[in-house]
Design an enzyme around this catalytic site. Structure first.
Site, PDB file in Angstrom:
ATOM      1  N   CYS A   1      21.651  -2.577  18.154  1.00  0.00           N
ATOM      2  CA  CYS A   1      21.022  -3.657  17.368  1.00  0.00           C
ATOM      3  C   CYS A   1      19.506  -3.566  17.598  1.00  0.00           C
ATOM      4  O   CYS A   1      19.053  -3.511  18.749  1.00  0.00           O
ATOM      5  CB  CYS A   1      21.536  -5.025  17.802  1.00  0.00           C
ATOM      6  SG  CYS A   1      23.312  -5.210  17.603  1.00  0.00           S
TER       7      CYS A   1
ATOM      8  N   SER B   1      31.005 -13.186  22.928  1.00  0.00           N
ATOM      9  CA  SER B   1      30.146 -12.884  21.781  1.00  0.00           C
ATOM     10  C   SER B   1      30.253 -11.407  21.417  1.00  0.00           C
ATOM     11  O   SER B   1      30.151 -10.535  22.272  1.00  0.00           O
ATOM     12  CB  SER B   1      28.700 -13.230  22.144  1.00  0.00           C
ATOM     13  OG  SER B   1      27.847 -12.972  21.061  1.00  0.00           O
TER      14      SER B   1
ATOM     15  N   GLU C   1      22.133  -8.299  34.478  1.00  0.00           N
ATOM     16  CA  GLU C   1      21.532  -9.633  34.551  1.00  0.00           C
ATOM     17  C   GLU C   1      22.563 -10.723  34.310  1.00  0.00           C
ATOM     18  O   GLU C   1      23.486 -10.552  33.532  1.00  0.00           O
ATOM     19  CB  GLU C   1      20.486  -9.775  33.442  1.00  0.00           C
ATOM     20  CG  GLU C   1      19.309  -8.915  33.658  1.00  0.00           C
ATOM     21  CD  GLU C   1      18.435  -8.833  32.418  1.00  0.00           C
ATOM     22  OE1 GLU C   1      18.384  -9.813  31.649  1.00  0.00           O
ATOM     23  OE2 GLU C   1      17.813  -7.780  32.235  1.00  0.00           O
TER      24      GLU C   1
ATOM     25  N   CYS D   1      18.511 -11.158  26.612  1.00  0.00           N
ATOM     26  CA  CYS D   1      19.361 -10.088  27.162  1.00  0.00           C
ATOM     27  C   CYS D   1      18.599  -8.824  27.514  1.00  0.00           C
ATOM     28  O   CYS D   1      17.912  -8.258  26.688  1.00  0.00           O
ATOM     29  CB  CYS D   1      20.354  -9.616  26.128  1.00  0.00           C
ATOM     30  SG  CYS D   1      21.468 -10.828  25.628  1.00  0.00           S
TER      31      CYS D   1
ATOM     32  N   GLY E   1      25.463  -5.828  27.058  1.00  0.00           N
ATOM     33  CA  GLY E   1      26.679  -5.109  26.686  1.00  0.00           C
ATOM     34  C   GLY E   1      27.456  -5.753  25.557  1.00  0.00           C
ATOM     35  O   GLY E   1      27.191  -6.885  25.159  1.00  0.00           O
ATOM     36  N   GLU E   2      28.406  -4.986  25.040  1.00  0.00           N
ATOM     37  CA  GLU E   2      29.279  -5.467  23.976  1.00  0.00           C
ATOM     38  C   GLU E   2      30.682  -5.643  24.586  1.00  0.00           C
ATOM     39  O   GLU E   2      31.365  -4.648  24.878  1.00  0.00           O
ATOM     40  CB  GLU E   2      29.286  -4.444  22.814  1.00  0.00           C
ATOM     41  CG  GLU E   2      30.378  -4.636  21.789  1.00  0.00           C
ATOM     42  CD  GLU E   2      30.487  -6.061  21.234  1.00  0.00           C
ATOM     43  OE1 GLU E   2      29.466  -6.665  20.867  1.00  0.00           O
ATOM     44  OE2 GLU E   2      31.615  -6.580  21.186  1.00  0.00           O
TER      45      GLU E   2
ATOM     46  N   SER F   1      27.972 -12.310  16.200  1.00  0.00           N
ATOM     47  CA  SER F   1      26.555 -12.129  15.900  1.00  0.00           C
ATOM     48  C   SER F   1      26.433 -11.612  14.476  1.00  0.00           C
ATOM     49  O   SER F   1      26.739 -10.451  14.215  1.00  0.00           O
ATOM     50  CB  SER F   1      25.953 -11.132  16.893  1.00  0.00           C
ATOM     51  OG  SER F   1      26.161 -11.597  18.197  1.00  0.00           O
ATOM     52  N   LEU F   2      25.987 -12.471  13.585  1.00  0.00           N
ATOM     53  CA  LEU F   2      25.964 -12.098  12.168  1.00  0.00           C
ATOM     54  C   LEU F   2      24.567 -11.609  11.766  1.00  0.00           C
ATOM     55  O   LEU F   2      24.406 -10.494  11.289  1.00  0.00           O
ATOM     56  CB  LEU F   2      26.417 -13.299  11.327  1.00  0.00           C
ATOM     57  CG  LEU F   2      26.834 -13.009   9.895  1.00  0.00           C
ATOM     58  CD1 LEU F   2      27.933 -11.965   9.830  1.00  0.00           C
ATOM     59  CD2 LEU F   2      27.307 -14.297   9.206  1.00  0.00           C
ATOM     60  N   HIS F   3      23.579 -12.468  11.902  1.00  0.00           N
ATOM     61  CA  HIS F   3      22.160 -12.118  11.775  1.00  0.00           C
ATOM     62  C   HIS F   3      21.697 -11.595  10.416  1.00  0.00           C
ATOM     63  O   HIS F   3      20.514 -11.259  10.265  1.00  0.00           O
ATOM     64  CB  HIS F   3      21.726 -11.099  12.840  1.00  0.00           C
ATOM     65  CG  HIS F   3      22.000 -11.512  14.257  1.00  0.00           C
ATOM     66  ND1 HIS F   3      21.787 -12.784  14.721  1.00  0.00           N
ATOM     67  CD2 HIS F   3      22.474 -10.818  15.333  1.00  0.00           C
ATOM     68  CE1 HIS F   3      22.113 -12.856  16.011  1.00  0.00           C
ATOM     69  NE2 HIS F   3      22.540 -11.680  16.386  1.00  0.00           N
TER      70      HIS F   3
ATOM     71  N   CYS G   1      23.974  -0.738  26.540  1.00  0.00           N
ATOM     72  CA  CYS G   1      24.821  -1.013  25.378  1.00  0.00           C
ATOM     73  C   CYS G   1      24.637   0.113  24.369  1.00  0.00           C
ATOM     74  O   CYS G   1      23.542   0.655  24.237  1.00  0.00           O
ATOM     75  CB  CYS G   1      24.395  -2.353  24.766  1.00  0.00           C
ATOM     76  SG  CYS G   1      25.426  -2.875  23.386  1.00  0.00           S
TER      77      CYS G   1
ATOM     78  N   CYS H   1      17.487  -6.083  20.007  1.00  0.00           N
ATOM     79  CA  CYS H   1      18.062  -6.419  21.311  1.00  0.00           C
ATOM     80  C   CYS H   1      17.579  -5.470  22.412  1.00  0.00           C
ATOM     81  O   CYS H   1      17.688  -4.254  22.291  1.00  0.00           O
ATOM     82  CB  CYS H   1      19.586  -6.375  21.220  1.00  0.00           C
ATOM     83  SG  CYS H   1      20.393  -6.818  22.769  1.00  0.00           S
TER      84      CYS H   1
ATOM     85  N   ASN I   1      14.021 -13.814  19.899  1.00  0.00           N
ATOM     86  CA  ASN I   1      13.262 -13.718  21.126  1.00  0.00           C
ATOM     87  C   ASN I   1      12.458 -12.414  21.076  1.00  0.00           C
ATOM     88  O   ASN I   1      13.047 -11.348  20.975  1.00  0.00           O
ATOM     89  CB  ASN I   1      14.273 -13.656  22.280  1.00  0.00           C
ATOM     90  CG  ASN I   1      13.734 -14.264  23.536  1.00  0.00           C
ATOM     91  OD1 ASN I   1      12.556 -14.120  23.848  1.00  0.00           O
ATOM     92  ND2 ASN I   1      14.588 -14.940  24.249  1.00  0.00           N
TER      93      ASN I   1
HETATM   94  N1  SAH Z   1      27.007  -7.581  22.256  1.00  0.00           N
HETATM   95  C1  SAH Z   1      27.326  -8.955  22.068  1.00  0.00           C
HETATM   96  C2  SAH Z   1      26.829  -9.869  23.188  1.00  0.00           C
HETATM   97  C3  SAH Z   1      25.499  -9.618  23.799  1.00  0.00           C
HETATM   98  S1  SAH Z   1      24.059 -10.174  22.997  1.00  0.00           S
HETATM   99  C4  SAH Z   1      26.831  -9.439  20.716  1.00  0.00           C
HETATM  100  O1  SAH Z   1      26.204  -8.673  20.012  1.00  0.00           O
HETATM  101  O2  SAH Z   1      27.146 -10.562  20.346  1.00  0.00           O
HETATM  102  C5  SAH Z   1      24.168 -11.922  22.961  1.00  0.00           C
HETATM  103  C6  SAH Z   1      23.540 -12.538  21.743  1.00  0.00           C
HETATM  104  O3  SAH Z   1      22.110 -12.454  21.790  1.00  0.00           O
HETATM  105  C7  SAH Z   1      23.961 -11.885  20.443  1.00  0.00           C
HETATM  106  O4  SAH Z   1      24.172 -12.863  19.461  1.00  0.00           O
HETATM  107  C8  SAH Z   1      22.759 -11.044  20.108  1.00  0.00           C
HETATM  108  O5  SAH Z   1      22.732 -10.686  18.757  1.00  0.00           O
HETATM  109  C9  SAH Z   1      21.636 -11.962  20.552  1.00  0.00           C
HETATM  110  N2  SAH Z   1      20.338 -11.319  20.757  1.00  0.00           N
HETATM  111  C10 SAH Z   1      20.067 -10.104  21.250  1.00  0.00           C
HETATM  112  N3  SAH Z   1      18.738  -9.880  21.268  1.00  0.00           N
HETATM  113  C11 SAH Z   1      18.155 -10.998  20.789  1.00  0.00           C
HETATM  114  C12 SAH Z   1      16.801 -11.384  20.570  1.00  0.00           C
HETATM  115  N4  SAH Z   1      15.785 -10.570  20.830  1.00  0.00           N
HETATM  116  N5  SAH Z   1      16.586 -12.613  20.049  1.00  0.00           N
HETATM  117  C13 SAH Z   1      17.602 -13.450  19.777  1.00  0.00           C
HETATM  118  N6  SAH Z   1      18.895 -13.138  19.957  1.00  0.00           N
HETATM  119  C14 SAH Z   1      19.175 -11.924  20.462  1.00  0.00           C
END
Ligand code: SAH
Length: 343
Positions: A118, A193, A94, A334, A161-162, A216-218, A114, A121, A292
């Site tokens: 996570c 990212s 995508e 994503c 993907g990462e 991506s810390l979260h 991926c 995701c 999301n």
């Molecule tokens: N693998 C990389 C890039 C792809 S994801 C990474 O982890 O950064 C891009 C961003 O979207 C990342 O910050 C990821 O944590 C976030 N993301 C993935 N799923 C999500 C969701 N359901 N809601 C909000 N952010 C999300």
């Protein structure tokens, strides 16, 4: 013998390949321009300043491969466009085109699926299939420009993907995208990212490329982060933040942290305080994103909680903004469109 994917060749590699065919190096400039500038040809036939004989030999050794756009969605709310591309082996990725005040930005995928796992995701749910080649990353931009008749001003590697798990191809892609004889996009207009693959962040810092690093810390504790991001069991928050400090020291660039607010998981006052403490003294910015919702998972973000979390961070002296949610009516998160299409 299989043909060489010419759009995956950096300028120097193309020069070498042509030299090996007995051609003069200046041919590389001509061909690179046809491939990466202006209207960008899709066949050697169209390279009209090159002799018919050489065009024939190029055709025998190389191929120009573009993906096929199999679905296109346009958000009625904000014009965000999402394209599902089919690759030559029938895998799908995508690409999202977003309209910002400062121009058009594109979010590209770097892998099919991926392996990072996570939990929030959609890209990781069906696992990992394969890395994208440099040209498969690049042609998402070129095809999107052609499909939508737009000029892309900035690129984010935030799709499926990462990127740092496909390090070599991503670095090669960046070299081709920014080459002065090609698309010539400044890497200051590119963000990458990552979920936090520490050794690769260090390697990237060594390139001193001007690229913006998004992390991506979260979460704010190792226990909490490991529960939603398995990569944290390998490289914990302290190692990750040390690598981020190194990145800023080597490149002068501030880090952008991504923080998806999830109800009851990472949105408490204590989380805000811990986050402010972790980032204290760093040159950085925090992007707060309401999580999301993904069909397969039970994660939500209450209306207003992202703004409230950002406000708390600001009051603690941390630069934070709520990321504008674009394309919410077309499932721009994503991996969601690919999953729907492939199920
Ligand atoms: N693998 C990389 C890039 C792809 S994801 C990474 O982890 O950064 C891009 C961003 O979207 C990342 O910050 C990821 O944590 C976030 N993301 C993935 N799923 C999500 C969701 N359901 N809601 C909000 N952010 C999300």
């Amino acid at each position: 013998m299989s043909k060489i994917d010419i759009l995956s060749l950096g300028f120097k590699e193309l020069e070498t390949a042509l030299r090996e065919m007995g051609e003069k190096p200046f041919r590389a400039g001509q061909i690179f321009k046809w491939l990466h500038c202006g209207d960008r040809v899709k066949s050697f036939e169209e390279m009209t300043d090159i002799s018919k004989e050489l065009r024939g030999r190029l055709e025998d050794s190389f191929e120009i491969v573009y993906p096929k756009a199999v679905r296109k969605l346009v958000s009625k709310k904000d014009g965000t466009r999402k394209i599902l591309f089919e690759l030559s082996d029938n895998n799908h990725v995508e690409t999202v085109i977003m309209d910002y005040r400062h121009g058009k930005s594109i979010c590209v995928s770097t892998q099919v699926g991926c392996k990072m796992g996570c939990t929030f995701c959609a890209s990781t749910i069906a696992g990992f299939k394969r890395n994208l080649s440099p040209s498969e990353i690049l042609t998402q931009i070129y095809s999107a420009e052609n499909e939508c008749g737009v000029h892309i001003d900035s690129v984010v590697l935030m799709g499926i993907g990462e990127p740092l798990d496909n390090y070599d191809n991503v670095v090669k892609f960046l070299g081709i995208l920014s080459h002065p004889k090609g698309r010539n996009m400044s890497l200051r207009h590119v963000s990458l990212s990552t979920c936090g693959i520490v050794p690769r962040i260090k390697e990237l810092a060594e390139l001193r490329s001007g690229l913006t690093l998004s992390v991506s810390l979260h979460n704010t504790t190792n226990e909490g982060r490991s529960a939603i991001m398995p990569v944290n069991r390998r490289y914990d928050i302290n190692e990750l933040l040390d690598a981020c400090r190194e990145y800023t020291k080597a490149t002068g660039r501030r880090i952008s942290f991504e923080y998806a607010v999830i109800d009851g998981v990472n949105d408490s006052r204590e989380d805000a305080k811990r986050l402010a403490k972790l980032l204290d003294g760093m040159i950085c910015h925090v992007n707060i994103i309401p999580v999301n919702p993904v069909k397969e998972r039970d994660y939500h973000s209450k209306k207003g909680s992202a703004a409230a979390f950002a406000k708390q961070l600001e009051s603690l002296g941390i630069n934070a903004t709520v990321r504008r949610t674009l394309g919410s009516d077309i499932d721009a998160a994503c991996g969601q469109l690919r999953r729907e299409y492939e199920i």
